[in-house]
Scaffold this active site. Sequence first.
Site, PDB file in Angstrom:
ATOM      1  N   ASP A  63      75.040  40.110   2.965  1.00 21.14           N
ATOM      2  CA  ASP A  63      75.906  39.477   3.724  1.00 21.14           C
ATOM      3  C   ASP A  63      75.292  39.587   5.173  1.00 21.14           C
ATOM      4  O   ASP A  63      76.163  39.354   6.185  1.00 21.14           O
ATOM      5  CB  ASP A  63      77.368  39.698   3.911  1.00 21.14           C
ATOM      6  CG  ASP A  63      77.645  41.395   4.019  1.00 21.14           C
ATOM      7  OD1 ASP A  63      76.964  42.281   3.589  1.00 21.14           O
ATOM      8  OD2 ASP A  63      78.360  41.553   4.932  1.00 21.14           O
ATOM      9  N   LYS A 175      85.062  40.864   3.283  1.00 23.10           N
ATOM     10  CA  LYS A 175      84.706  41.904   3.761  1.00 23.10           C
ATOM     11  C   LYS A 175      84.799  41.818   5.342  1.00 23.10           C
ATOM     12  O   LYS A 175      84.477  40.845   5.872  1.00 23.10           O
ATOM     13  CB  LYS A 175      83.226  42.476   3.365  1.00 23.10           C
ATOM     14  CG  LYS A 175      82.643  43.404   4.529  1.00 23.10           C
ATOM     15  CD  LYS A 175      81.103  43.515   4.360  1.00 23.10           C
ATOM     16  CE  LYS A 175      80.835  43.737   5.916  1.00 23.10           C
ATOM     17  NZ  LYS A 175      79.303  43.910   6.056  1.00 23.10           N
ATOM     18  N   GLU A 215      86.531  48.333   6.022  1.00 17.70           N
ATOM     19  CA  GLU A 215      85.439  48.833   6.405  1.00 17.70           C
ATOM     20  C   GLU A 215      85.348  49.301   7.498  1.00 17.70           C
ATOM     21  O   GLU A 215      84.951  48.692   8.851  1.00 17.70           O
ATOM     22  CB  GLU A 215      84.130  47.952   6.336  1.00 17.70           C
ATOM     23  CG  GLU A 215      82.898  48.702   6.282  1.00 17.70           C
ATOM     24  CD  GLU A 215      81.481  47.899   6.045  1.00 17.70           C
ATOM     25  OE1 GLU A 215      81.737  46.867   5.617  1.00 17.70           O
ATOM     26  OE2 GLU A 215      80.476  48.516   6.405  1.00 17.70           O
ATOM     27  N   GLU A 217      83.116  51.379   9.799  1.00 12.13           N
ATOM     28  CA  GLU A 217      81.983  52.128   9.592  1.00 12.13           C
ATOM     29  C   GLU A 217      81.860  53.130  10.728  1.00 12.13           C
ATOM     30  O   GLU A 217      82.000  52.662  11.982  1.00 12.13           O
ATOM     31  CB  GLU A 217      80.648  51.258   9.532  1.00 12.13           C
ATOM     32  CG  GLU A 217      79.609  52.326   9.765  1.00 12.13           C
ATOM     33  CD  GLU A 217      78.284  51.368   9.333  1.00 12.13           C
ATOM     34  OE1 GLU A 217      78.508  50.134   9.174  1.00 12.13           O
ATOM     35  OE2 GLU A 217      77.241  52.099   9.457  1.00 12.13           O
ATOM     36  N   LYS A 257      85.513  50.417   2.028  1.00  7.52           N
ATOM     37  CA  LYS A 257      84.169  50.692   2.044  1.00  7.52           C
ATOM     38  C   LYS A 257      83.902  51.867   3.181  1.00  7.52           C
ATOM     39  O   LYS A 257      83.754  51.362   4.598  1.00  7.52           O
ATOM     40  CB  LYS A 257      83.612  49.332   2.524  1.00  7.52           C
ATOM     41  CG  LYS A 257      81.942  49.263   2.711  1.00  7.52           C
ATOM     42  CD  LYS A 257      81.512  48.104   2.524  1.00  7.52           C
ATOM     43  CE  LYS A 257      79.715  48.093   2.838  1.00  7.52           C
ATOM     44  NZ  LYS A 257      79.143  46.692   2.358  1.00  7.52           N
ATOM     45  N   SER A 326      78.609  49.877  -2.155  1.00  8.67           N
ATOM     46  CA  SER A 326      78.493  48.661  -1.738  1.00  8.67           C
ATOM     47  C   SER A 326      77.552  48.515  -0.724  1.00  8.67           C
ATOM     48  O   SER A 326      77.564  48.388   0.609  1.00  8.67           O
ATOM     49  CB  SER A 326      79.720  48.085  -1.008  1.00  8.67           C
ATOM     50  OG  SER A 326      79.908  46.983  -0.660  1.00  8.67           O
ATOM     51  N   TYR A 388      74.935  44.547  12.431  1.00 10.66           N
ATOM     52  CA  TYR A 388      74.858  44.102  11.384  1.00 10.66           C
ATOM     53  C   TYR A 388      74.886  42.495  11.287  1.00 10.66           C
ATOM     54  O   TYR A 388      75.711  41.915  11.739  1.00 10.66           O
ATOM     55  CB  TYR A 388      75.927  44.597  10.336  1.00 10.66           C
ATOM     56  CG  TYR A 388      75.389  44.416   8.678  1.00 10.66           C
ATOM     57  CD1 TYR A 388      74.528  45.370   8.397  1.00 10.66           C
ATOM     58  CD2 TYR A 388      75.908  43.441   7.981  1.00 10.66           C
ATOM     59  CE1 TYR A 388      74.180  45.098   6.973  1.00 10.66           C
ATOM     60  CE2 TYR A 388      75.485  43.313   6.687  1.00 10.66           C
ATOM     61  CZ  TYR A 388      74.529  44.063   6.298  1.00 10.66           C
ATOM     62  OH  TYR A 388      74.164  44.010   4.987  1.00 10.66           O
TER      63      TYR A 388
HETATM   64  P1  13P Z   1      74.731  49.187   4.452  1.00 12.71           P
HETATM   65  O1  13P Z   1      74.755  49.709   3.226  1.00 12.71           O
HETATM   66  O2  13P Z   1      73.007  48.513   4.867  1.00 12.71           O
HETATM   67  O3  13P Z   1      74.955  50.308   5.492  1.00 12.71           O
HETATM   68  O4  13P Z   1      75.440  47.811   4.593  1.00 12.71           O
HETATM   69  C1  13P Z   1      76.366  47.904   5.490  1.00 12.71           C
HETATM   70  C2  13P Z   1      77.293  46.661   5.069  1.00 12.71           C
HETATM   71  O5  13P Z   1      78.559  46.387   5.705  1.00 12.71           O
HETATM   72  C3  13P Z   1      76.855  45.481   4.386  1.00 12.71           C
HETATM   73  O6  13P Z   1      77.932  44.642   3.856  1.00 12.71           O
END
Ligand code: 13P
Length: 388
Positions: A63, A175, A215, A217, A257, A326, A388
């Site tokens: 994505d 997501k 997610e 992160e 995630k 993922s 991202y």
């Molecule tokens: P990565 O596995 O590259 O960290 O991907 C993060 C993400 O949010 C992809 O949807």
Amino acid sequence: MACSSLVKLNTSSSSQLSFTNQRLPSSASPRRVSIVRAGSYTDDLVKTAKSIASPGRGILAIDESNATAGKRLASIGLDNTEVNRQAYRQLLLTTPGLGEYISGSILFEETLYQSTTDGKKFVDCMRDENIVPGIKVDKGLVPLPGSNNESWCQGLDGLASRSAEYYKQGARFAKWRTVVSIPCGPSALAVKEAAWGLARYAAISQDNGLVPIVEPEILLDGDHPIERTLEVAELVWAEVFHYLAENNVVFEGILLKPSMVTPGAEHKEKASPETVAKYTLSMLKRRVPPAVPGIMFLSGGQSEVEATLNLNAMNQSRNPWHVSFSYARALQNTVLKTWQGRPENFEAAQTSLLIRAKANSLAQLGRYSAEGESEEAKKGMFVKGYTY
Ligand code: 13P
């Protein structure tokens, strides 16, 4: 953390998943009465989440926004055109046999509406392999005023109507990626904003038939030890679950995630897969209810082999949830390098995707060994301040 209005819900009949409107006993103060939404999609959400979290399978994340896809293509000397993005996604999504290891794939909006060069919709290619189409719905990160140089994730405006459209187009999960930075704090404001945004998104997604992937992160950036990551991850997930509950999100119909709990990328020592597994699983067991069907890790800049080894270590024990992957970078790196944009490398690139997908499938089952892995797959992909 603002938790003064926490309301306890009566979910004793949850085995039936009857999320009908419920009221607290009349002795409770009227201000503490909570209504639990009776989402018309509840059964489907639970089914979709379970099928994505099925044994030996995980998610292929493709994505990347057009800007990020451009960086990937530039790394092999290709221009960032719609034709090149489509060609690359076609390579990935038409890999024969992919559905044995991949249960879902997250697409960027452009890909959801695209077809192969022969005119077959990508979502139909996915359905033929029993791969559930997913869609990135957030609108990216922007600076968070009043914070310590941190960011917040945009995209709630118009999300309900966009989600309904994506559902019509075939998407069944969504997501939303927001980030928390350890070197920047994290500030209480940034954590609260991240958690609240995720919870609002999750409720809106479920209301429109999409299983939300949650997610937050926790970026790898920093030189902190693993203990600090653990502390921040526990804080973040506590806040996320607080707001998910406050927004009446059905836990059986979400997927998580998370980042793995590791030392900062610039810390002097790397942690072994066993240590990463121990810290990550401790954190999750302290914070994630067993009602959640699946934990689908992001790779976050780890090398392909490292991400697979860490996942394998986590599946050496029995876990309350499906623990899987993922990955974007940790599934695509070798594929891109093999392809190089050349038609004659198309099949070899698909084979390298299958190799990575199978390795992670084995890791999901706790049966992976890194013997014979290529040097390319061992290369780290951490980029400071990655977007991202
Ligand atoms: P990565 O596995 O590259 O960290 O991907 C993060 C993400 O949010 C992809 O949807």
